[in-house]
Design a protein around this motif. Structure first.
Motif, PDB file in Angstrom:
ATOM      1  N   GLN A   1       0.811  -1.209   0.000  1.00 30.69           N
ATOM      2  CA  GLN A   1       0.000   0.000   0.000  1.00 30.69           C
ATOM      3  C   GLN A   1       0.856   1.276   0.000  1.00 30.69           C
ATOM      4  OE1 GLN A   1      -3.601   0.082   2.314  1.00 30.69           O
ATOM      5  NE2 GLN A   1      -4.161  -1.971   1.666  1.00 30.69           N
ATOM      6  N   LEU A   2       0.534   2.236   0.873  1.00 28.78           N
ATOM      7  CA  LEU A   2       1.201   3.536   0.835  1.00 28.78           C
ATOM      8  C   LEU A   2       2.678   3.438   1.196  1.00 28.78           C
ATOM      9  CD1 LEU A   2       0.700   6.518   0.223  1.00 28.78           C
ATOM     10  CD2 LEU A   2       0.073   6.854   2.619  1.00 28.78           C
TER      11      LEU A   2
ATOM     12  N   ILE B   1      -8.229   0.077   2.571  1.00 28.49           N
ATOM     13  CA  ILE B   1      -7.091   0.856   3.046  1.00 28.49           C
ATOM     14  C   ILE B   1      -6.711   0.389   4.450  1.00 28.49           C
ATOM     15  CG2 ILE B   1      -6.234   3.160   3.605  1.00 28.49           C
ATOM     16  CD1 ILE B   1      -6.732   2.686   0.618  1.00 28.49           C
ATOM     17  N   ASP B   2      -5.457   0.040   4.622  1.00 27.96           N
ATOM     18  CA  ASP B   2      -4.954  -0.434   5.915  1.00 27.96           C
ATOM     19  C   ASP B   2      -4.468   0.756   6.742  1.00 27.96           C
ATOM     20  OD1 ASP B   2      -3.933  -2.789   7.636  1.00 27.96           O
ATOM     21  OD2 ASP B   2      -2.161  -1.513   7.408  1.00 27.96           O
ATOM     22  N   GLY B   3      -5.140   1.024   7.839  1.00 26.97           N
ATOM     23  CA  GLY B   3      -4.833   2.182   8.655  1.00 26.97           C
ATOM     24  C   GLY B   3      -3.447   2.159   9.255  1.00 26.97           C
ATOM     25  N   GLU B   4      -3.010   1.003   9.706  1.00 29.06           N
ATOM     26  CA  GLU B   4      -1.684   0.904  10.330  1.00 29.06           C
ATOM     27  C   GLU B   4      -0.582   1.135   9.293  1.00 29.06           C
ATOM     28  OE1 GLU B   4       0.924   0.750  13.362  1.00 29.06           O
ATOM     29  OE2 GLU B   4      -1.273   0.741  13.511  1.00 29.06           O
ATOM     30  N   SER B   5      -0.763   0.569   8.114  1.00 28.87           N
ATOM     31  CA  SER B   5       0.197   0.778   7.038  1.00 28.87           C
ATOM     32  C   SER B   5       0.254   2.255   6.645  1.00 28.87           C
ATOM     33  CB  SER B   5      -0.185  -0.073   5.824  1.00 28.87           C
ATOM     34  OG  SER B   5       0.666   0.175   4.733  1.00 28.87           O
ATOM     35  N   THR B   6      -0.909   2.888   6.595  1.00 32.79           N
ATOM     36  CA  THR B   6      -0.971   4.316   6.256  1.00 32.79           C
ATOM     37  C   THR B   6      -0.227   5.150   7.293  1.00 32.79           C
ATOM     38  OG1 THR B   6      -3.098   4.030   5.126  1.00 32.79           O
ATOM     39  CG2 THR B   6      -2.529   6.249   5.843  1.00 32.79           C
ATOM     40  N   LYS B   7      -0.435   4.828   8.567  1.00 34.03           N
ATOM     41  CA  LYS B   7       0.242   5.552   9.646  1.00 34.03           C
ATOM     42  C   LYS B   7       1.759   5.431   9.525  1.00 34.03           C
ATOM     43  CE  LYS B   7       0.422   5.835  14.702  1.00 34.03           C
ATOM     44  NZ  LYS B   7      -0.113   5.259  15.974  1.00 34.03           N
ATOM     45  N   LYS B   8       2.249   4.224   9.261  1.00 33.03           N
ATOM     46  CA  LYS B   8       3.693   3.998   9.105  1.00 33.03           C
ATOM     47  C   LYS B   8       4.233   4.748   7.885  1.00 33.03           C
ATOM     48  CE  LYS B   8       3.783  -0.561  11.336  1.00 33.03           C
ATOM     49  NZ  LYS B   8       3.972  -2.027  11.134  1.00 33.03           N
TER      50      LYS B   8
ATOM     51  N   ARG C   1     -13.308   9.184  -0.479  1.00 30.55           N
ATOM     52  CA  ARG C   1     -13.239   8.602   0.874  1.00 30.55           C
ATOM     53  C   ARG C   1     -11.934   7.847   1.074  1.00 30.55           C
ATOM     54  NH1 ARG C   1     -18.860   7.622  -0.152  1.00 30.55           N
ATOM     55  NH2 ARG C   1     -18.421   5.472  -0.802  1.00 30.55           N
ATOM     56  N   ARG C   2     -11.459   7.159   0.034  1.00 30.28           N
ATOM     57  CA  ARG C   2     -10.202   6.427   0.120  1.00 30.28           C
ATOM     58  C   ARG C   2      -9.016   7.396   0.260  1.00 30.28           C
ATOM     59  NH1 ARG C   2      -9.918   1.254  -1.433  1.00 30.28           N
ATOM     60  NH2 ARG C   2      -7.976   1.480  -2.601  1.00 30.28           N
ATOM     61  N   VAL C   3      -9.066   8.478  -0.488  1.00 35.65           N
ATOM     62  CA  VAL C   3      -8.005   9.486  -0.410  1.00 35.65           C
ATOM     63  C   VAL C   3      -7.955  10.085   0.993  1.00 35.65           C
ATOM     64  CG1 VAL C   3      -7.196  11.697  -1.326  1.00 35.65           C
ATOM     65  CG2 VAL C   3      -8.133   9.981  -2.885  1.00 35.65           C
ATOM     66  N   GLU C   4      -9.126  10.370   1.540  1.00 37.73           N
ATOM     67  CA  GLU C   4      -9.184  10.895   2.909  1.00 37.73           C
ATOM     68  C   GLU C   4      -8.617   9.890   3.904  1.00 37.73           C
ATOM     69  OE1 GLU C   4     -13.104  13.823   2.465  1.00 37.73           O
ATOM     70  OE2 GLU C   4     -13.325  11.815   3.326  1.00 37.73           O
ATOM     71  N   ALA C   5      -8.944   8.606   3.731  1.00 40.73           N
ATOM     72  CA  ALA C   5      -8.440   7.569   4.628  1.00 40.73           C
ATOM     73  C   ALA C   5      -6.922   7.438   4.543  1.00 40.73           C
ATOM     74  CB  ALA C   5      -9.096   6.225   4.300  1.00 40.73           C
ATOM     75  N   LEU C   6      -6.357   7.769   3.392  1.00 44.49           N
ATOM     76  CA  LEU C   6      -4.904   7.709   3.193  1.00 44.49           C
ATOM     77  C   LEU C   6      -4.197   8.973   3.710  1.00 44.49           C
ATOM     78  CD1 LEU C   6      -4.919   6.139  -0.364  1.00 44.49           C
ATOM     79  CD2 LEU C   6      -3.779   5.131   1.632  1.00 44.49           C
ATOM     80  N   GLY C   7      -4.960   9.954   4.153  1.00 49.07           N
ATOM     81  CA  GLY C   7      -4.363  11.182   4.671  1.00 49.07           C
ATOM     82  C   GLY C   7      -3.789  12.071   3.594  1.00 49.07           C
TER      83      GLY C   7
END
Length: 303
Positions: A17-18, A48-55, A99-105
């Motif tokens: 992912q990101l 979208i994986d939130g933990e992966s996005t955070k990292k 919504r996906r873009v927002e979830a990705l920050g």
């Protein structure tokens, strides 16, 4: 002088992912990047994986990548200009993508305005406005960046006036901006050799405050051919010096610049293998020095 904000289109894979997108951008020595959240030609999307996005955001912070400069590109299958059988699908899919873009920050989403497919430009633009007014709400956090188009087929958005009409018709115009593509405006008939004049036109018609990102591409075509065929930096009809003038323009220092130039084939035949040129093009851009051996160096590096 402020640091150049330069990057390239990168991948977004379901497993990494990101994080994978950031790692690819860093491998090109980029300090920004753009990506699709899934294949641009279909609806397949992973959660979208939130933990992966955070990292990934932590990785960006540690490596000097400002997330406000990162861009998502909406898929090509979204066509807001034709209100036929797929119109409602396009609206709903764009809502999902936001919504996906927002979830990705991420805060910027580049969108091709759409093709009217025989309805005419006026009706196509009306359809785009109607669709965006269903999609963009007062609480939308993403800036929708309408891309300047080459005018291929029945594309809308090939002139600054057309984009201005769309922006003026949207209920929340502060949530709509423009992504200027150098290949597209060249192919649409704007003489980018006179870029200062073009920038003045843009400012008079739309306003420079609405310019949110740049796609930096050379063109395989002569000016005004409406074909939209990207070329590697300095290898096309726009030329290295003109592109350097645009990239380093004093009025555009705060705007992220994204390369979408073609991958380089492994040889001069119809080889299926191809290599990303971005590490080498970004290096040439940072040095402000045209590299006549770019293609050969890329092939040698990836062998």
């Amino acid at each position: 002088m402020k640091e150049l904000i330069i990057g390239a289109h990168v991948s977004f894979h379901k497993d990494t992912q990101l994080i994978g997108s950031v790692e690819e951008a860093l491998s090109y020595n980029a300090n920004t990047f753009m990506f699709y959240t899934g294949a641009p030609q279909n609806t397949a999307r992973v959660t979208i994986d939130g933990e992966s996005t955070k990292k990934a955001h932590q990785m960006m912070h540690e490596n000097g990548i400002d997330s406000s400069h990162v861009i998502v590109h909406a898929p090509y299958i979204i066509n807001l200009a034709n209100n036929g059988a797929n119109y409602e699908f396009a609206i709903q899919f764009l809502k999902q993508e936001i919504r996906r873009v927002e979830a990705l920050g991420i805060t910027k989403l580049v969108l091709h305005p759409g093709s009217h497919v025989g309805l005419g430009v006026e009706m196509g633009i009306k359809n785009i406005i109607d669709a965006l007014n269903q999609v963009i709400q007062s609480d939308t956090k993403v800036l929708v960046c309408l891309e300047t188009m080459a005018g291929k087929g029945s594309e809308c958005g090939k002139t600054f006036e057309e984009l201005k009409t769309i922006i003026d018709g949207v209920h929340y115009p502060e949530k709509v901006a423009v992504c200027l593509d150098t290949c597209h405006i060249h192919d649409a008939g704007y003489s980018v050799a006179n870029f200062d004049e073009i920038l003045n036109q843009f400012n008079e018609i739309i306003g420079l405050e609405k310019l949110a990102c740049l796609h930096i591409n050379d063109s395989k075509n002569e000016c005004g051919t409406h074909k939209d065929r990207h070329e590697n930096i300095g290898y096309g009809k726009i030329g290295f010096d003109t592109l350097m003038h645009i990239i380093y323009h004093e009025q555009l220092t705060e705007i992220p610049k994204i390369l979408e130039t073609p991958y380089v084939s492994a040889d001069d035949t119809s080889s299926k293998r191809a290599y990303p040129p971005y590490r080498f093009e970004i290096d040439a851009i940072r040095k402000k020095k045209y590299n006549p051996n770019l293609i050969e160096e890329i092939r040698t590096y990836y062998k």
